[in-house]
Design a protein around this motif. Structure first.
Motif, PDB file in Angstrom:
ATOM      1  N   LEU A  60       0.973  -0.913  -0.198  1.00 41.80           N
ATOM      2  CA  LEU A  60      -0.090  -0.167  -0.573  1.00 41.80           C
ATOM      3  C   LEU A  60       1.003   1.565   0.110  1.00 41.80           C
ATOM      4  O   LEU A  60       0.319   2.235  -0.242  1.00 41.80           O
ATOM      5  CB  LEU A  60      -0.935   0.267   1.259  1.00 41.80           C
ATOM      6  CG  LEU A  60      -2.170  -0.705   1.320  1.00 41.80           C
ATOM      7  CD1 LEU A  60      -2.357  -0.768   2.968  1.00 41.80           C
ATOM      8  CD2 LEU A  60      -2.935  -0.832   0.159  1.00 41.80           C
ATOM      9  N   LEU A  61       2.003   1.144   0.920  1.00 40.89           N
ATOM     10  CA  LEU A  61       2.722   2.144   1.081  1.00 40.89           C
ATOM     11  C   LEU A  61       3.642   3.110  -0.184  1.00 40.89           C
ATOM     12  O   LEU A  61       4.227   2.096  -0.941  1.00 40.89           O
ATOM     13  CB  LEU A  61       3.791   2.203   1.545  1.00 40.89           C
ATOM     14  CG  LEU A  61       3.535   1.646   2.974  1.00 40.89           C
ATOM     15  CD1 LEU A  61       4.350   1.846   4.149  1.00 40.89           C
ATOM     16  CD2 LEU A  61       2.669   2.774   3.884  1.00 40.89           C
ATOM     17  N   PRO A  62       2.689   3.789  -1.238  1.00 39.91           N
ATOM     18  CA  PRO A  62       3.280   5.009  -2.335  1.00 39.91           C
ATOM     19  C   PRO A  62       5.197   4.919  -2.498  1.00 39.91           C
ATOM     20  O   PRO A  62       5.422   4.851  -3.307  1.00 39.91           O
ATOM     21  CB  PRO A  62       2.305   5.796  -2.360  1.00 39.91           C
ATOM     22  CG  PRO A  62       2.405   6.285  -1.104  1.00 39.91           C
ATOM     23  CD  PRO A  62       1.993   5.493  -0.192  1.00 39.91           C
ATOM     24  N   ASP A  63       5.541   4.890  -1.432  1.00 40.11           N
ATOM     25  CA  ASP A  63       6.922   5.140  -1.692  1.00 40.11           C
ATOM     26  C   ASP A  63       8.186   4.046  -0.672  1.00 40.11           C
ATOM     27  O   ASP A  63       9.341   4.625  -1.056  1.00 40.11           O
ATOM     28  CB  ASP A  63       7.484   6.732  -0.555  1.00 40.11           C
ATOM     29  CG  ASP A  63       7.132   8.054  -0.774  1.00 40.11           C
ATOM     30  OD1 ASP A  63       6.825   7.537  -2.176  1.00 40.11           O
ATOM     31  OD2 ASP A  63       6.231   8.927   0.023  1.00 40.11           O
ATOM     32  N   ASN A  64       7.520   3.443  -0.804  1.00 34.60           N
ATOM     33  CA  ASN A  64       7.360   1.927   0.188  1.00 34.60           C
ATOM     34  C   ASN A  64       7.345   0.563  -0.617  1.00 34.60           C
ATOM     35  O   ASN A  64       7.863  -0.114   0.077  1.00 34.60           O
ATOM     36  CB  ASN A  64       8.197   2.094   1.232  1.00 34.60           C
ATOM     37  CG  ASN A  64       9.111   3.213   1.426  1.00 34.60           C
ATOM     38  OD1 ASN A  64      10.201   3.176   1.926  1.00 34.60           O
ATOM     39  ND2 ASN A  64       8.723   4.263   2.752  1.00 34.60           N
ATOM     40  N   ARG A  65       7.450   0.858  -1.890  1.00 31.42           N
ATOM     41  CA  ARG A  65       6.849  -0.685  -2.412  1.00 31.42           C
ATOM     42  C   ARG A  65       7.418  -1.566  -2.688  1.00 31.42           C
ATOM     43  O   ARG A  65       8.507  -1.268  -3.082  1.00 31.42           O
ATOM     44  CB  ARG A  65       5.641   0.119  -2.545  1.00 31.42           C
ATOM     45  CG  ARG A  65       4.118   0.788  -2.980  1.00 31.42           C
ATOM     46  CD  ARG A  65       4.017   0.866  -4.210  1.00 31.42           C
ATOM     47  NE  ARG A  65       2.786  -0.008  -4.286  1.00 31.42           N
ATOM     48  CZ  ARG A  65       1.602   0.592  -5.486  1.00 31.42           C
ATOM     49  NH1 ARG A  65       2.129   1.241  -6.548  1.00 31.42           N
ATOM     50  NH2 ARG A  65       1.056  -0.462  -6.069  1.00 31.42           N
ATOM     51  N   ARG A  66       6.954  -2.851  -2.517  1.00 25.14           N
ATOM     52  CA  ARG A  66       7.266  -3.928  -2.505  1.00 25.14           C
ATOM     53  C   ARG A  66       8.341  -3.763  -4.227  1.00 25.14           C
ATOM     54  O   ARG A  66       7.626  -3.641  -5.218  1.00 25.14           O
ATOM     55  CB  ARG A  66       6.945  -5.343  -2.408  1.00 25.14           C
ATOM     56  CG  ARG A  66       7.931  -6.247  -2.255  1.00 25.14           C
ATOM     57  CD  ARG A  66       7.150  -7.509  -1.471  1.00 25.14           C
ATOM     58  NE  ARG A  66       5.689  -7.805  -2.890  1.00 25.14           N
ATOM     59  CZ  ARG A  66       4.758  -7.180  -1.491  1.00 25.14           C
ATOM     60  NH1 ARG A  66       4.487  -7.122  -0.546  1.00 25.14           N
ATOM     61  NH2 ARG A  66       3.666  -7.615  -2.788  1.00 25.14           N
ATOM     62  N   GLU A  67       9.704  -4.764  -4.067  1.00 27.38           N
ATOM     63  CA  GLU A  67       9.775  -4.033  -5.891  1.00 27.38           C
ATOM     64  C   GLU A  67       9.931  -5.633  -6.796  1.00 27.38           C
ATOM     65  O   GLU A  67       9.651  -5.988  -7.487  1.00 27.38           O
ATOM     66  CB  GLU A  67      11.819  -3.888  -6.183  1.00 27.38           C
ATOM     67  CG  GLU A  67      11.658  -1.900  -5.569  1.00 27.38           C
ATOM     68  CD  GLU A  67      10.756  -1.309  -6.440  1.00 27.38           C
ATOM     69  OE1 GLU A  67      10.776  -2.102  -8.063  1.00 27.38           O
ATOM     70  OE2 GLU A  67      10.348  -0.223  -6.470  1.00 27.38           O
ATOM     71  N   VAL A  68      10.744  -6.787  -6.004  1.00 32.46           N
ATOM     72  CA  VAL A  68      10.683  -8.580  -5.926  1.00 32.46           C
ATOM     73  C   VAL A  68      10.087  -8.970  -4.923  1.00 32.46           C
ATOM     74  O   VAL A  68      10.396  -8.396  -3.432  1.00 32.46           O
ATOM     75  CB  VAL A  68      12.136  -8.309  -6.074  1.00 32.46           C
ATOM     76  CG1 VAL A  68      12.478  -9.625  -6.819  1.00 32.46           C
ATOM     77  CG2 VAL A  68      13.091  -7.389  -6.358  1.00 32.46           C
ATOM     78  N   SER A  69       8.958 -10.032  -5.248  1.00 32.48           N
ATOM     79  CA  SER A  69       8.795 -11.029  -3.948  1.00 32.48           C
ATOM     80  C   SER A  69       9.735 -12.018  -4.377  1.00 32.48           C
ATOM     81  O   SER A  69       9.994 -12.913  -5.402  1.00 32.48           O
ATOM     82  CB  SER A  69       7.632 -11.170  -4.752  1.00 32.48           C
ATOM     83  OG  SER A  69       6.839  -9.939  -4.134  1.00 32.48           O
ATOM     84  N   PHE A  70       9.852 -12.850  -3.030  1.00 32.39           N
ATOM     85  CA  PHE A  70      10.105 -14.747  -3.678  1.00 32.39           C
ATOM     86  C   PHE A  70       9.281 -15.429  -3.188  1.00 32.39           C
ATOM     87  O   PHE A  70       8.531 -14.721  -2.566  1.00 32.39           O
ATOM     88  CB  PHE A  70      12.010 -14.213  -2.585  1.00 32.39           C
ATOM     89  CG  PHE A  70      12.569 -13.133  -3.095  1.00 32.39           C
ATOM     90  CD1 PHE A  70      13.534 -13.166  -4.166  1.00 32.39           C
ATOM     91  CD2 PHE A  70      13.090 -12.606  -2.378  1.00 32.39           C
ATOM     92  CE1 PHE A  70      14.216 -12.464  -4.785  1.00 32.39           C
ATOM     93  CE2 PHE A  70      13.436 -11.129  -2.777  1.00 32.39           C
ATOM     94  CZ  PHE A  70      14.477 -11.291  -3.789  1.00 32.39           C
ATOM     95  N   ARG A  71       9.322 -16.790  -3.376  1.00 30.35           N
ATOM     96  CA  ARG A  71       8.594 -17.573  -2.924  1.00 30.35           C
ATOM     97  C   ARG A  71       9.531 -19.116  -3.282  1.00 30.35           C
ATOM     98  O   ARG A  71       9.450 -19.127  -4.052  1.00 30.35           O
ATOM     99  CB  ARG A  71       7.240 -17.253  -3.533  1.00 30.35           C
ATOM    100  CG  ARG A  71       6.043 -18.343  -3.849  1.00 30.35           C
ATOM    101  CD  ARG A  71       5.310 -17.993  -1.932  1.00 30.35           C
ATOM    102  NE  ARG A  71       5.297 -16.453  -2.522  1.00 30.35           N
ATOM    103  CZ  ARG A  71       3.094 -16.236  -2.946  1.00 30.35           C
ATOM    104  NH1 ARG A  71       2.821 -17.784  -2.816  1.00 30.35           N
ATOM    105  NH2 ARG A  71       3.283 -15.099  -3.267  1.00 30.35           N
ATOM    106  N   PHE A  72       9.317 -19.708  -2.079  1.00 29.53           N
ATOM    107  CA  PHE A  72       9.640 -21.324  -1.933  1.00 29.53           C
ATOM    108  C   PHE A  72       8.258 -21.767  -1.701  1.00 29.53           C
ATOM    109  O   PHE A  72       7.243 -21.344  -0.607  1.00 29.53           O
ATOM    110  CB  PHE A  72      10.250 -21.509  -0.633  1.00 29.53           C
ATOM    111  CG  PHE A  72      11.900 -20.490  -1.077  1.00 29.53           C
ATOM    112  CD1 PHE A  72      12.671 -21.372  -1.180  1.00 29.53           C
ATOM    113  CD2 PHE A  72      11.877 -18.782  -0.645  1.00 29.53           C
ATOM    114  CE1 PHE A  72      14.258 -21.361  -1.706  1.00 29.53           C
ATOM    115  CE2 PHE A  72      13.278 -18.768  -1.297  1.00 29.53           C
ATOM    116  CZ  PHE A  72      14.023 -19.439  -1.378  1.00 29.53           C
TER     117      PHE A  72
END
Length: 339
Positions: free
Chosen positions: A272-284
């Motif tokens: 939700l945060l416009p200035d700290n949004r997630r760039e990359v996601s990892f999944r195991f």
């Protein structure tokens, strides 16, 4: 850059974050991506800014005159203009700064106006007002939910650390992961066998989840943390992304989200945060019974504005990474796994 903002806008629309879609589509147009016009028009209409949607449709139709998209934009503008005239040009009431500040202050209690939460929520509050079309009750509820989510996300950001590389992950990454990531926006990496790890992780997931479908485990960077091994692998993957794409300010969360994956299509919207949004996601994926490689299951992914469809089998020891805000994903036959 324009295409990237268009992809972000599309993901935001799919997640019903129309205000974020307006911001990203506007940036796409600003960077010269004419395909962003159609998303901009749709998102402006969705937040009640119909007159601006009409103007954007007209501008896009003029630039794309003679093309199929130009004709579509012209038709969209015509219909929106008719609807606007039928309503007598009625526009959404704009909240005054004082009204906006009071609403945000009420939503974040017991935090005060000097808090980071107040600043974070104030930045998106007007967007929520547009999304609920000026309904005061819905606006208060939306701000309350956003405050809960933002409070937890801000707390998580406080514990972020620089990603730490691992030599073996670097070796595996150099075997074609970078090219795959650049070509498709998704990368998978088969890790070396780690006897006993998946049985241990399955026990941890069962204990942490209980009857819940999802739980967040914090402090995973600590030496005594049972999930420290899997967190270190995520951190090392993040280090490779930082190195290859020169994302020098990239940091990694020190928490992991455990869940029982569903079977519906999901979109990774980056938070939700416009200035700290997630760039990359990892999944195991961890077999429920702890026995590798695990039962048959498939991860279906859509990237690049949903133009590219991919599918990969999942198994214990196979790590996935993808760009957030651009990826739609669906797990097929995943009942036998924790994620």
């Amino acid at each position: 850059a324009g295409e990237l903002f268009r992809l972000r806008a599309l993901a935001a629309m799919a997640s019903h974050l129309e205000t974020c879609a307006v911001a990203d589509a506007s940036k796409g147009v600003e960077f010269g991506d004419v395909l962003s016009y159609s998303i901009l028009v749709q998102s402006l209409e969705a937040v009640g800014r119909r007159s601006e949607a009409v103007a954007a449709a007209g501008e896009g139709a003029k630039l794309l005159k003679g093309s199929p998209l130009g004709t579509t934009l012209e038709e969209m503008g015509r219909k929106l203009g008719q609807a606007e005239r039928a309503k007598g040009g009625q526009t959404l009431r704009i909240l005054t700064p004082d009204e906006l500040q009071v609403a945000v202050a009420r939503a974040i209690r017991p935090d005060g106006r000097e808090s980071r939460l107040y600043g974070a929520l104030l930045a998106v509050a007007m967007g929520w007002w547009h999304e609920v079309h000026g309904d005061e009750k819905l606006f208060a509820n939306a701000l309350g939910r956003a405050a809960i989510s933002s409070r937890r996300e801000l707390g998580a950001l406080d514990s972020c650390v620089r990603p730490a590389p691992l030599r073996r992950i670097r070796q595996l990454w150099d075997e074609g992961c970078e090219d795959s990531f650049k070509a498709s926006g998704v990368v998978l990496m088969d890790l070396d066998p780690m006897p006993g790890l998946w049985e241990k992780l399955a026990e941890i997931c069962r204990a942490k989840l209980g009857e819940r479908s999802e739980v967040v485990v914090t402090g995973c960077d600590k030496e005594d943390q049972p999930l420290g091994t899997i967190w270190a692998l995520c951190s090392a993957l993040a280090a490779e992304v930082l190195r290859c794409f020169r994302l020098m300010e990239l940091q990694v969360l020190t928490e992991l989200r455990l869940l029982r994956p569903g079977s519906s299509m999901e979109v990774d919207n980056g938070g939700l945060l416009p200035d700290n949004r997630r760039e990359v996601s990892f999944r195991f994926f961890v077999p429920v019974d702890g026995r590798p490689p695990g039962p048959d299951a498939t991860l279906a992914l859509h990237t690049k504005d949903r133009e590219l469809a991919l599918s990969h089998t999942i198994q214990a020891g196979r790590a996935f990474a993808w760009w957030s805000r651009q990826t739609f994903h669906q797990l097929l036959g995943g009942d036998g796994y924790f994620a």
